[in-house]
Write a protein that holds these residues in place. Structure first.
Motif, PDB file in Angstrom:
ATOM      1  N   PRO A  86       0.841  -1.207   0.000  1.00 37.29           N
ATOM      2  CA  PRO A  86       0.000   0.000   0.000  1.00 37.29           C
ATOM      3  C   PRO A  86       0.874   1.255   0.000  1.00 37.29           C
ATOM      4  O   PRO A  86       1.989   1.250   0.509  1.00 37.29           O
ATOM      5  N   GLN A  87       0.361   2.306  -0.605  1.00 34.59           N
ATOM      6  CA  GLN A  87       1.128   3.564  -0.650  1.00 34.59           C
ATOM      7  C   GLN A  87       1.316   4.128   0.757  1.00 34.59           C
ATOM      8  O   GLN A  87       0.588   3.775   1.677  1.00 34.59           O
ATOM      9  N   LEU A  90      -2.306   6.728   2.622  1.00 37.18           N
ATOM     10  CA  LEU A  90      -3.506   6.080   2.108  1.00 37.18           C
ATOM     11  C   LEU A  90      -4.571   7.108   1.733  1.00 37.18           C
ATOM     12  O   LEU A  90      -4.670   8.173   2.336  1.00 37.18           O
ATOM     13  N   ASN A 157      -5.902   2.579  -1.393  1.00 35.73           N
ATOM     14  CA  ASN A 157      -4.946   3.372  -2.149  1.00 35.73           C
ATOM     15  C   ASN A 157      -5.714   4.384  -3.005  1.00 35.73           C
ATOM     16  O   ASN A 157      -6.937   4.279  -3.150  1.00 35.73           O
ATOM     17  N   ASP A 158      -4.995   5.298  -3.638  1.00 33.53           N
ATOM     18  CA  ASP A 158      -5.623   6.307  -4.502  1.00 33.53           C
ATOM     19  C   ASP A 158      -6.394   5.694  -5.666  1.00 33.53           C
ATOM     20  O   ASP A 158      -7.372   6.265  -6.142  1.00 33.53           O
ATOM     21  N   GLN A 171       3.143  -0.839   4.651  1.00 32.97           N
ATOM     22  CA  GLN A 171       2.992   0.323   3.768  1.00 32.97           C
ATOM     23  C   GLN A 171       4.349   0.825   3.293  1.00 32.97           C
ATOM     24  O   GLN A 171       5.369   0.632   3.968  1.00 32.97           O
TER      25      GLN A 171
END
Length: 176
Positions: A86-87, A90, A157-158, A171
């Motif tokens: 995950p970025q 978030l 995430n985006d 992350q």
């Protein structure tokens, strides 16, 4: 003051355990003097169980069940699940509370906590519904109504894809 009060209560109640022990010793001495034989048997000690305490068993079982539920949600919603890391920042974190019956049916679900991202909230609730019925919970986890209340976190995430906290990868450490 409290000590004096406790001594007074003990004296009125017949002397407490010391008095009882003294009477037992006196009775034993009297029986010996009279030529009687007797055997004192100490009280049995409760058996020590090698099993972990019930709370530890339930905790391990609950963790296993939560992992099974998360796995079912991910399996039933593969196009929504984020693969990989995950970025760092978030898009959204949605916490959903839900109640499962003994057959794994989702009886109730609601967004418990969110940052106000309506699309992420809708996705979280929809993916939970699509995963139903969930695995049957272990009997020992059910409450008196035959139900189990749970929480799960959807980490978005985006791009709108998510990981469930129960299965999430660490992350990213930097923001790209």
């Amino acid at each position: 003051m409290d000590t004096d009060l406790n001594r007074s209560r003990t004296a009125r109640a017949g002397g407490g355990w010391r008095s009882s022990a003294s009477r037992t010793i006196a009775l034993g001495a009297a029986l010996l003097a009279a030529g009687c034989t007797f055997t004192l048997t100490p009280p049995e000690r409760p058996a020590v169980s090698a099993l972990p305490p019930p709370a530890a068993v339930n905790s391990a079982t609950l963790d296993q069940y939560r992992a099974a539920v998360a796995q079912r949600i991910a399996e039933r919603n593969p196009s929504y699940v984020l693969q990989g890391m995950p970025q760092a920042m978030l898009r959204s974190l949605v916490v959903v509370s839900f109640t499962v019956d003994r057959d794994g049916r989702v009886l109730q679900s609601a967004v418990y906590r969110t940052n106000g991202d309506d699309e992420a909230e809708s996705t979280a609730l929809a993916t939970l519904r699509r995963a139903a019925p969930l695995p049957q919970p272990p009997e020992k986890l059910l409450n008196g109504r035959g139900q189990l209340e749970l929480f799960e976190d959807w980490l978005f995430n985006d791009n709108g894809k998510f990981q469930l906290r129960e299965l999430a990868s660490p992350q990213a450490q930097t923001i790209n």
